[in-house]
Scaffold this motif. Structure first.
Motif, PDB file in Angstrom:
ATOM      1  N   ILE A  23      39.207  32.599  51.537  1.00  0.00           N
ATOM      2  CA  ILE A  23      37.942  32.664  50.562  1.00  0.00           C
ATOM      3  C   ILE A  23      38.534  31.707  49.346  1.00  0.00           C
ATOM      4  O   ILE A  23      39.471  32.330  48.490  1.00  0.00           O
ATOM      5  N   PRO A  24      38.087  30.572  49.170  1.00  0.00           N
ATOM      6  CA  PRO A  24      38.615  29.798  48.272  1.00  0.00           C
ATOM      7  C   PRO A  24      37.847  30.033  46.806  1.00  0.00           C
ATOM      8  O   PRO A  24      36.837  31.075  46.743  1.00  0.00           O
ATOM      9  N   ASN A  25      38.372  29.678  45.782  1.00  0.00           N
ATOM     10  CA  ASN A  25      38.087  30.093  44.458  1.00  0.00           C
ATOM     11  C   ASN A  25      37.517  28.866  43.485  1.00  0.00           C
ATOM     12  O   ASN A  25      38.109  27.955  43.016  1.00  0.00           O
ATOM     13  N   PRO A  26      36.176  28.765  43.661  1.00  0.00           N
ATOM     14  CA  PRO A  26      35.454  27.672  42.638  1.00  0.00           C
ATOM     15  C   PRO A  26      35.540  28.230  41.233  1.00  0.00           C
ATOM     16  O   PRO A  26      35.563  29.324  41.103  1.00  0.00           O
ATOM     17  N   TRP A  27      35.501  27.125  40.332  1.00  0.00           N
ATOM     18  CA  TRP A  27      35.395  27.771  38.985  1.00  0.00           C
ATOM     19  C   TRP A  27      34.050  27.522  38.406  1.00  0.00           C
ATOM     20  O   TRP A  27      33.926  27.912  37.126  1.00  0.00           O
ATOM     21  N   PHE A  40      33.052  27.048  54.076  1.00  0.00           N
ATOM     22  CA  PHE A  40      33.530  28.561  53.936  1.00  0.00           C
ATOM     23  C   PHE A  40      32.592  29.341  53.854  1.00  0.00           C
ATOM     24  O   PHE A  40      31.419  29.373  53.802  1.00  0.00           O
ATOM     25  N   GLU A  41      33.054  30.614  54.530  1.00  0.00           N
ATOM     26  CA  GLU A  41      32.254  31.743  54.441  1.00  0.00           C
ATOM     27  C   GLU A  41      31.971  32.667  53.238  1.00  0.00           C
ATOM     28  O   GLU A  41      30.935  33.589  53.215  1.00  0.00           O
ATOM     29  N   ALA A  42      32.712  32.638  52.324  1.00  0.00           N
ATOM     30  CA  ALA A  42      32.624  33.450  51.114  1.00  0.00           C
ATOM     31  C   ALA A  42      33.523  32.700  49.960  1.00  0.00           C
ATOM     32  O   ALA A  42      34.285  31.836  50.330  1.00  0.00           O
ATOM     33  N   LEU A  43      33.239  33.175  48.934  1.00  0.00           N
ATOM     34  CA  LEU A  43      33.853  32.595  47.682  1.00  0.00           C
ATOM     35  C   LEU A  43      34.250  33.630  46.730  1.00  0.00           C
ATOM     36  O   LEU A  43      33.787  34.837  46.564  1.00  0.00           O
ATOM     37  N   ALA A  44      35.585  33.270  45.819  1.00  0.00           N
ATOM     38  CA  ALA A  44      35.928  34.286  44.786  1.00  0.00           C
ATOM     39  C   ALA A  44      36.041  33.420  43.647  1.00  0.00           C
ATOM     40  O   ALA A  44      36.529  31.986  43.658  1.00  0.00           O
ATOM     41  N   THR A  45      35.619  34.227  42.401  1.00  0.00           N
ATOM     42  CA  THR A  45      35.826  33.274  41.176  1.00  0.00           C
ATOM     43  C   THR A  45      37.616  33.331  40.957  1.00  0.00           C
ATOM     44  O   THR A  45      38.131  33.862  41.481  1.00  0.00           O
ATOM     45  N   THR A  46      37.781  32.333  39.870  1.00  0.00           N
ATOM     46  CA  THR A  46      39.216  32.370  39.641  1.00  0.00           C
ATOM     47  C   THR A  46      39.053  32.450  37.959  1.00  0.00           C
ATOM     48  O   THR A  46      38.513  31.428  37.267  1.00  0.00           O
ATOM     49  N   SER A  47      39.666  33.265  37.288  1.00  0.00           N
ATOM     50  CA  SER A  47      39.850  33.311  35.872  1.00  0.00           C
ATOM     51  C   SER A  47      40.722  32.106  35.362  1.00  0.00           C
ATOM     52  O   SER A  47      40.229  31.687  34.213  1.00  0.00           O
ATOM     53  N   ALA A  48      41.539  31.472  36.115  1.00  0.00           N
ATOM     54  CA  ALA A  48      42.436  30.199  35.530  1.00  0.00           C
ATOM     55  C   ALA A  48      41.653  29.373  35.503  1.00  0.00           C
ATOM     56  O   ALA A  48      41.641  28.351  34.542  1.00  0.00           O
ATOM     57  N   MET A 208      47.407  31.591  48.350  1.00  0.00           N
ATOM     58  CA  MET A 208      48.217  30.490  48.508  1.00  0.00           C
ATOM     59  C   MET A 208      47.903  29.473  47.232  1.00  0.00           C
ATOM     60  O   MET A 208      47.060  29.590  46.570  1.00  0.00           O
ATOM     61  N   GLY A 209      48.900  28.406  47.027  1.00  0.00           N
ATOM     62  CA  GLY A 209      48.603  27.408  46.227  1.00  0.00           C
ATOM     63  C   GLY A 209      49.523  27.685  45.029  1.00  0.00           C
ATOM     64  O   GLY A 209      49.404  27.012  44.043  1.00  0.00           O
ATOM     65  N   SER A 233      44.221  27.001  42.014  1.00  0.00           N
ATOM     66  CA  SER A 233      44.946  26.065  42.442  1.00  0.00           C
ATOM     67  C   SER A 233      44.138  24.801  42.771  1.00  0.00           C
ATOM     68  O   SER A 233      44.458  23.455  42.710  1.00  0.00           O
ATOM     69  N   PHE A 234      42.930  25.104  43.301  1.00  0.00           N
ATOM     70  CA  PHE A 234      41.740  24.082  43.669  1.00  0.00           C
ATOM     71  C   PHE A 234      41.448  23.395  42.124  1.00  0.00           C
ATOM     72  O   PHE A 234      41.481  22.364  42.137  1.00  0.00           O
ATOM     73  N   ALA A 235      41.367  24.497  41.182  1.00  0.00           N
ATOM     74  CA  ALA A 235      40.905  23.817  40.038  1.00  0.00           C
ATOM     75  C   ALA A 235      42.136  22.763  39.465  1.00  0.00           C
ATOM     76  O   ALA A 235      41.879  21.967  38.865  1.00  0.00           O
ATOM     77  N   ARG A 236      43.299  23.230  39.593  1.00  0.00           N
ATOM     78  CA  ARG A 236      44.415  22.636  39.235  1.00  0.00           C
ATOM     79  C   ARG A 236      44.611  21.241  40.224  1.00  0.00           C
ATOM     80  O   ARG A 236      45.102  20.177  39.255  1.00  0.00           O
TER      81      ARG A 236
END
Length: 276
Positions: A23-27, A40-48, A208-209, A233-236
């Motif tokens: 479940i990757p994290n778009p910003w 991907f089948e679902a997403l999760a937000t990232t505060s960072a 992970m990341g 980590s994707f945002a970074r």
């Protein structure tokens, strides 16, 4: 609500089927569109990731509940995928604050979210055990009123308290309090991950990341992990590409970075075509 119920059922099914899923994290909405296009089948937000995108450090003090929920709404509306949110500490010490945050999160279309036991206070970084459990119990009670998957986070390893026994004690209590998914970010190695997964009956999320050892989806699945997120980590990674391009231009006066940049036509193909 029918659409939200459908997303909730799909999200539950990901946790119930065999094997692990990522479940990757778009910003933001744009990164959410790209991740959906990848498959991907679902997403999760990232505060960072959100904090960095608006020029702030990642902390509960820097991001209000309104800002977090508006970002979550943007991501929910960007794709047809189920979305879970990083809801920080529930935006208040009182268990009732956690319950209210879950209600508001469901109200913007989220079908999942996490509540952590970190206080944000460096002198006393983790909520006392009893209060931490009460907060999860209040969040779980509210979550049951909505199409919502509650994740409970034990933050010891991110707060300078590398106590695996206490982390497991908290996760077991959070499970008993009604959490649907358990999560202890920052576990040091695959042995600790395997130990956590063996100690609880409900799905475990691993991130992970972060710095440290890197494991494959297959290795994590073998250890008992159900859900794998990537945090900020994707945002970074995106920021690293920006910094590399900027340094090339500033230090060398060249623009070779453009050779590896995503073509404008491709970027546009992932985005919504709407009028103002």
């Amino acid at each position: 609500m029918d659409k939200q119920q459908d997303k909730h059922l799909k999200f539950r099914a990901l946790h119930d089927r065999e094997g692990a899923f990522v479940i990757p994290n778009p910003w933001d909405a744009g990164s959410a569109r790209i991740l959906a296009a990848v498959g991907f089948e679902a997403l999760a937000t990232t505060s960072a990731g959100l904090a960095f995108s608006i020029g702030r450090r990642d902390s509960a003090a820097a991001l209000s509940r309104d800002v977090i929920l508006q970002n979550a709404r943007d991501i929910v509306e960007a794709t047809e995928l189920p979305v879970s949110a990083d809801l920080e500490d529930g935006f208040g010490k009182d268990p009732l604050c956690c319950a209210e945050t879950i209600s508001l999160a469901a109200g913007v279309g989220l079908v999942g979210g996490s509540i952590e036991d970190a206080t944000g206070d460096a002198a006393d970084p983790v909520f006392e055990f009893g209060l931490a459990v009460e907060r999860v119990a209040a969040a779980a009670e509210e979550a049951r009123k909505h199409p919502f998957v509650l994740t409970a986070r034990a933050e010891n390893f991110l707060c300078g308290r590398p106590d695996l026994d206490d982390t497991i004690r908290r996760l077991v209590a959070f499970e008993e309090a009604g959490a649907d998914v358990l999560y202890a970010p920052g576990l040091p190695d695959i042995k600790a991950i395997r130990t956590v997964c063996s100690a609880v009956k409900r799905p475990v999320n691993v991130v992970m990341g972060l710095a440290g050892q890197v494991y494959t989806v297959e290795q994590l699945q073998e250890a008992g992990v159900k859900r794998i997120s990537v945090g900020g980590s994707f945002a970074r990674a995106a920021l690293a590409a920006l910094m590399s391009a900027a340094r090339e231009v500033k230090e060398h006066g060249t623009f070779t970075y453009a050779k590896s940049a995503m073509p404008a036509r491709e970027a546009a193909s992932y985005m919504l075509d709407v009028k103002r």
